[in-house]
Motif scaffolding. Structure first.
Motif, PDB file in Angstrom:
ATOM      1  N   ARG A 274       0.829  -1.210   0.000  1.00 30.71           N
ATOM      2  CA  ARG A 274       0.000   0.000   0.000  1.00 30.71           C
ATOM      3  C   ARG A 274       0.859   1.254   0.000  1.00 30.71           C
ATOM      4  N   GLN A 275       1.936   1.242   0.777  1.00 29.16           N
ATOM      5  CA  GLN A 275       2.818   2.395   0.845  1.00 29.16           C
ATOM      6  C   GLN A 275       3.501   2.653  -0.491  1.00 29.16           C
ATOM      7  N   ALA A 276       3.913   1.564  -1.158  1.00 29.72           N
ATOM      8  CA  ALA A 276       4.562   1.715  -2.463  1.00 29.72           C
ATOM      9  C   ALA A 276       3.594   2.298  -3.488  1.00 29.72           C
ATOM     10  N   ILE A 277       2.356   1.823  -3.479  1.00 30.85           N
ATOM     11  CA  ILE A 277       1.357   2.349  -4.413  1.00 30.85           C
ATOM     12  C   ILE A 277       1.096   3.823  -4.142  1.00 30.85           C
ATOM     13  N   ALA A 278       1.049   4.190  -2.860  1.00 31.52           N
ATOM     14  CA  ALA A 278       0.828   5.596  -2.512  1.00 31.52           C
ATOM     15  C   ALA A 278       1.961   6.481  -3.019  1.00 31.52           C
ATOM     16  N   ASN A 279       3.189   5.925  -3.103  1.00 28.26           N
ATOM     17  CA  ASN A 279       4.366   6.676  -3.588  1.00 28.26           C
ATOM     18  C   ASN A 279       4.591   6.490  -5.083  1.00 28.26           C
ATOM     19  N   ASN A 280       3.632   5.850  -5.764  1.00 30.34           N
ATOM     20  CA  ASN A 280       3.718   5.621  -7.203  1.00 30.34           C
ATOM     21  C   ASN A 280       4.954   4.805  -7.567  1.00 30.34           C
ATOM     22  N   LYS A 281       5.220   3.771  -6.796  1.00 31.17           N
ATOM     23  CA  LYS A 281       6.360   2.894  -7.034  1.00 31.17           C
ATOM     24  C   LYS A 281       5.896   1.448  -7.015  1.00 31.17           C
ATOM     25  N   LEU A 282       6.779   0.586  -7.575  1.00 27.07           N
ATOM     26  CA  LEU A 282       6.500  -0.833  -7.484  1.00 27.07           C
ATOM     27  C   LEU A 282       6.945  -1.339  -6.124  1.00 27.07           C
ATOM     28  N   PRO A 283       6.166  -2.208  -5.515  1.00 27.02           N
ATOM     29  CA  PRO A 283       6.601  -2.742  -4.214  1.00 27.02           C
ATOM     30  C   PRO A 283       7.810  -3.646  -4.391  1.00 27.02           C
ATOM     31  N   GLU A 284       8.617  -3.729  -3.366  1.00 28.25           N
ATOM     32  CA  GLU A 284       9.781  -4.613  -3.408  1.00 28.25           C
ATOM     33  C   GLU A 284       9.332  -6.062  -3.495  1.00 28.25           C
ATOM     34  N   ALA A 285      10.220  -6.862  -4.112  1.00 29.18           N
ATOM     35  CA  ALA A 285       9.868  -8.268  -4.287  1.00 29.18           C
ATOM     36  C   ALA A 285       9.689  -8.947  -2.939  1.00 29.18           C
ATOM     37  N   ASN A 286       8.732  -9.818  -2.925  1.00 33.51           N
ATOM     38  CA  ASN A 286       8.481 -10.566  -1.696  1.00 33.51           C
ATOM     39  C   ASN A 286       9.475 -11.713  -1.613  1.00 33.51           C
ATOM     40  N   PRO A 287      10.414 -11.682  -0.652  1.00 36.19           N
ATOM     41  CA  PRO A 287      11.429 -12.747  -0.583  1.00 36.19           C
ATOM     42  C   PRO A 287      10.807 -14.126  -0.397  1.00 36.19           C
ATOM     43  N   ARG A 288       9.703 -14.190   0.282  1.00 35.80           N
ATOM     44  CA  ARG A 288       9.067 -15.489   0.483  1.00 35.80           C
ATOM     45  C   ARG A 288       8.513 -16.016  -0.836  1.00 35.80           C
ATOM     46  N   LYS A 289       8.028 -15.088  -1.644  1.00 37.51           N
ATOM     47  CA  LYS A 289       7.507 -15.493  -2.950  1.00 37.51           C
ATOM     48  C   LYS A 289       8.638 -15.947  -3.853  1.00 37.51           C
ATOM     49  N   ALA A 290       9.800 -15.266  -3.786  1.00 39.51           N
ATOM     50  CA  ALA A 290      10.953 -15.670  -4.605  1.00 39.51           C
ATOM     51  C   ALA A 290      11.427 -17.066  -4.225  1.00 39.51           C
ATOM     52  N   ARG A 291      11.478 -17.353  -2.947  1.00 38.22           N
ATOM     53  CA  ARG A 291      11.895 -18.683  -2.518  1.00 38.22           C
ATOM     54  C   ARG A 291      10.904 -19.749  -3.001  1.00 38.22           C
ATOM     55  N   LEU A 292       9.646 -19.423  -2.925  1.00 36.68           N
ATOM     56  CA  LEU A 292       8.638 -20.362  -3.392  1.00 36.68           C
ATOM     57  C   LEU A 292       8.758 -20.604  -4.894  1.00 36.68           C
ATOM     58  N   TYR A 293       9.065 -19.522  -5.645  1.00 40.41           N
ATOM     59  CA  TYR A 293       9.235 -19.652  -7.099  1.00 40.41           C
ATOM     60  C   TYR A 293      10.422 -20.538  -7.426  1.00 40.41           C
ATOM     61  N   ASN A 294      11.540 -20.329  -6.728  1.00 37.58           N
ATOM     62  CA  ASN A 294      12.737 -21.141  -6.974  1.00 37.58           C
ATOM     63  C   ASN A 294      12.470 -22.611  -6.650  1.00 37.58           C
ATOM     64  N   MET A 295      11.744 -22.876  -5.606  1.00 39.21           N
ATOM     65  CA  MET A 295      11.431 -24.258  -5.231  1.00 39.21           C
ATOM     66  C   MET A 295      10.575 -24.925  -6.297  1.00 39.21           C
ATOM     67  N   ILE A 296       9.606 -24.188  -6.839  1.00 34.43           N
ATOM     68  CA  ILE A 296       8.756 -24.743  -7.887  1.00 34.43           C
ATOM     69  C   ILE A 296       9.575 -25.063  -9.136  1.00 34.43           C
ATOM     70  N   GLN A 297      10.477 -24.153  -9.517  1.00 33.92           N
ATOM     71  CA  GLN A 297      11.306 -24.395 -10.696  1.00 33.92           C
ATOM     72  C   GLN A 297      12.201 -25.616 -10.512  1.00 33.92           C
ATOM     73  N   ARG A 298      12.752 -25.776  -9.330  1.00 40.67           N
ATOM     74  CA  ARG A 298      13.613 -26.931  -9.070  1.00 40.67           C
ATOM     75  C   ARG A 298      12.820 -28.234  -9.155  1.00 40.67           C
ATOM     76  N   MET A 299      11.605 -28.257  -8.571  1.00 40.45           N
ATOM     77  CA  MET A 299      10.760 -29.452  -8.643  1.00 40.45           C
ATOM     78  C   MET A 299      10.362 -29.755 -10.086  1.00 40.45           C
ATOM     79  N   LYS A 300      10.096 -28.718 -10.863  1.00 39.61           N
ATOM     80  CA  LYS A 300       9.744 -28.901 -12.271  1.00 39.61           C
ATOM     81  C   LYS A 300      10.895 -29.514 -13.049  1.00 39.61           C
ATOM     82  N   HIS A 301      12.128 -29.021 -12.793  1.00 38.77           N
ATOM     83  CA  HIS A 301      13.315 -29.535 -13.484  1.00 38.77           C
ATOM     84  C   HIS A 301      13.542 -30.998 -13.135  1.00 38.77           C
TER      85      HIS A 301
END
Length: 744
Positions: free
Chosen positions: A709-736
């Motif tokens: 919400r704060q990022a949107i109020a400042n007209n910026k993109l929010p920082e990446a969610n580290p938990r989401k990045a870890r989840l993405y990497n885990m999915i890619q590894r399982m797919k491989h």
């Protein structure tokens, strides 16, 4: 009730029960006395009044004009709607009429316009699902709505109170005083309803020997109604009918109960006619400012401490006020029991008493003055006739209409003869009981024209043969349903000694009863009018009690477009919570007519809107309102779209859920505490994060939402969610790994 005992058997001699059918003739038999082996408890006198009123509604709408007629089966009341504009596709006037009458059958022209048929179907079947099994829709041929045919049926209508021995021209003039024949839609609807009753009366009344009785014909008008749809009634919690929780009883008439609602709050009427009138009053908010001010005057008078004694006296008489149309319908059909006559006398007497009590308050209100000025001379004479003719004590004990001694010399002579022989009949019943086999527990002595006195015995087994029905010293005559009839020696003796004395007494009293009934029916319109006024007075007294208990104030009614409320409150919060934050509301040309209400969830927006709607609504039924002061402009429509999902598991109505969301202080996890005060301006925060945390949402989710919400109020993109990045990497590894396993 006479009782006798002997050493071997205990016998109970029942009271006489006379049954009469239409035309004054006796029924197939007259029960003289009943004898039982074992003395049982006396039957309790049943109530003469029922809450059930089955109504038939006939409607026709052409060219945007609506005509309708309604008939109540139990009371014989006919009501005709004054023709009114009702345009499609909503047809709001018909919907209001349907909710007021609550019919069990709707009769419709098969060639009605499609939009009108759709609205009727929706009202009857509730969007195609037949949830209300009581109401059914019937289409009739358009020939039944032919104007000339309908007019002829109306002219043949027989109504109490019409001039006696009048010509056809005089009858036509009389009917024109109660019905405007220039309103073709109303004539069509009434004529079609009368034809439907003629064709279907045996199915409606379950009696082949009677015909429809019409006690009154009244005109009703919806020209002054404030239009409200069912969503508004439900959203504002004006009515809250709750079905029985048992699936077996759900839908059974009378099984529903009223939940938390405005109707429940005001349900303090002393009479059933008052309670029924209260429901009608709430269904018919009016734009007639003069009517509303008259009601306000009555409520204001009874809220004063010095009016308590008058109110108590009126309320003590209101308890005895009954629906005279229902009572007289039974009397006219000769199906009235003894206590029905007593109820009519009590109603008649107490209606006159209420009129006399209002003499002391006529200056306080034009409505009270109208009741006090009512001409009760005819009603007083009717009460005097009844008191001089009917022996109410004997009528109760004998279970039939009984005339006092001294009214008719010939009748007195017959009764003296019968009195000397009454002991003989009782003794005969006891003797016959002794002669009967021990497996027979009860016998009935009855009289039948052309056959004389007979002994009736309930069949002791199913499918008895003719030989099995034979009893010692008894001549089998016939079997009718469960009773087998015999001619015994005792019956033959009664034929010789008494003969037709008892039936002659019954017939003589029936003739007196019919003359008295004629006098009462001639003045039915006068009595019904006063009863109707007493019913509305009952409603206004009930409303005044609530207004006094909860400190409601009299609103100022205006023809200007204004709503000005100071420190307004929700009228139903009084029953559910101890604290409530009052709020102002203003809508006018200066303050603006359109309001945008903003605020976080559970801050009280819905309750605030509902209380404004309810205060405006209360002003349009003549009630006082929960506020410090209020000025309300007369409106023609009240609409709302407030929906809440009810939770069965939580055992709370939608209204209670709203109050729970709005009035509970959330003090867990640093949640905000709302003050529920409406102020000008806008809300800068929705407090979504605090509410989510208070509701148990994990703190990491709440914090992440705050950063986004704060990022949107400042007209910026929010920082990446580290938990989401870890989840993405885990999915890619399982797919491989899965792809490698597949190709290997």
């Amino acid at each position: 009730m006479q009782e006798s005992e002997n050493t071997s058997k205990s016998a109970k001699i029942g009271s006489t029960n006379i049954e009469l059918l239409d035309g004054g003739r006796t029924s197939d038999h007259i029960v003289i006395t009943t004898c039982q082996r074992n003395e049982g408890a006396e039957k309790q006198e049943s109530s003469d009044e029922t809450d059930i009123e089955d109504r038939l509604l006939s409607a026709i709408c052409k060219g945007g004009r609506l005509g309708a007629a309604c008939y109540t089966l139990q009371t014989g009341e006919l009501q005709v709607l004054e023709e009114i504009m009702d345009s499609g596709p909503e047809h709001q006037i018909f919907q209001s009429l349907y909710r007021q009458t609550e019919p069990v059958r709707v009769i419709l022209d098969s060639k009605s316009q499609n939009t009108f048929i759709d609205v009727v179907k929706n009202a009857v079947f509730h969007n195609g699902e037949m949830t209300d099994a009581r109401c059914k829709l019937f289409f009739v041929s358009s020939k039944d709505y032919n104007y000339e045919a309908c007019k002829r049926r109306i002219y043949s209508l027989a109504l109490p109170g019409e001039p006696s021995a009048c010509s056809e021209e005089q009858r036509a003039i009389f009917l024109r005083t109660v019905l405007d024949f220039s309103q073709t839609m109303s004539v069509h609807a009434l004529g079609a309803l009368l034809r439907y009753l003629d064709l279907n009366w045996s199915n409606l009344n379950m009696d082949l020997h009677t015909k429809p009785h019409f006690m009154t014909l009244k005109r009703i008008s919806l020209l002054d109604i404030v239009l409200m749809d069912e969503d508004t009634y439900r959203g504002l919690q004006i009515f809250n009918t709750q079905a029985h929780p048992s699936g077996f009883k759900r839908g059974v008439q009378g099984s529903n109960k009223e939940g938390l609602s405005l109707f429940h709050l005001f349900s303090k009427c002393y009479s059933k006619v008052g309670q029924a009138r209260l429901r009608l009053l709430l269904r018919h908010p009016t734009t007639d400012i003069e009517t509303l001010r008259q009601r306000q005057d009555v409520i204001e008078f009874f809220m004063k401490p010095q009016s308590d004694s008058i109110m108590r006296n009126i309320c003590s008489s209101l308890r005895y006020i009954k629906n005279v149309n229902g009572i007289l319908a039974k009397i006219k059909a000769l199906s009235a029991k003894a206590f029905v006559w007593k109820s009519l006398y009590n109603t008649l007497y107490n209606a006159v008493v209420i009129s006399e009590i209002c003499e002391n308050a006529r200056r306080a209100s034009q409505y009270l003055d109208k009741i006090a000025s009512f001409d009760t001379n005819k009603l007083y004479e009717m009460a005097l006739y009844m008191n001089r003719i009917i022996d109410f004590d004997l009528s109760k004990s004998e279970g039939k209409f009984t005339v006092k001694v001294g009214v008719d010399a010939d009748l007195d002579m017959k009764k003296q003869t019968m009195a000397s022989l009454h002991g003989l009949m009782s003794e005969t019943a006891k003797v016959e009981m002794e002669r009967l086999p021990s497996f027979i527990e009860e016998c009935t002595m009855l009289y039948m024209p052309h056959l004389g006195y007979l002994l009736g015995v309930r069949a002791w087994s199913d499918h008895l043969t003719l030989e099995q029905k034979e009893l010692p010293d008894m001549k089998f005559m016939f079997q009718n349903n469960d009773y087998i009839h015999y001619k015994s020696k005792g019956c033959e003796e009664l034929d010789m000694i008494i003969g037709d004395t008892y039936p002659e007494i019954v017939a003589h009293e029936a003739r007196i009863m019919m003359r008295l009934t004629t006098i009462i029916l001639d003045n039915l319109a006068t009595l019904a009018t006063l009863i109707d006024m007493c019913a509305e007075l009952d409603c206004l007294i009930a409303i005044s009690k609530v207004c006094k208990e909860y400190n409601f104030v009299r609103p100022t009614l205006s023809t200007e477009k204004v709503i000005q409320i100071k420190q307004g409150r929700h009228p139903l919060y009084l029953l559910t919570c101890d604290n409530f934050v009052a709020n102002d509301a203003e809508s006018s040309r200066e303050a603006g007519f359109v309001k945008i209400l903003t605020g976080p969830n559970a801050s009280g927006k819905s309750v605030y809107m509902k209380q404004i709607g309810l205060i405006v609504y209360l002003s349009h039924i003549g009630s006082f309102v929960p506020a410090d002061s209020a000025t309300i402009g007369i409106v023609s429509h009240i609409y709302s779209r407030i929906e809440s999902t009810e939770c069965i598991a939580a055992h709370m109505s939608a209204f209670l859920i709203d109050l729970k969301q709005s009035l509970e202080h959330m003090v867990v996890n640093g949640a905000p505490v709302y003050l529920y005060r409406a102020v000008p301006g806008s809300v800068e925060s929705s407090f979504a994060g605090q509410l989510a945390a208070a509701s148990g949402v994990h703190r990491t989710v709440v914090d992440r939402a705050a950063r986004v919400r704060q990022a949107i109020a400042n007209n910026k993109l929010p920082e990446a969610n580290p938990r989401k990045a870890r989840l993405y990497n885990m999915i890619q590894r399982m797919k491989h790994e899965l792809l490698q396993t597949k190709y290997n």
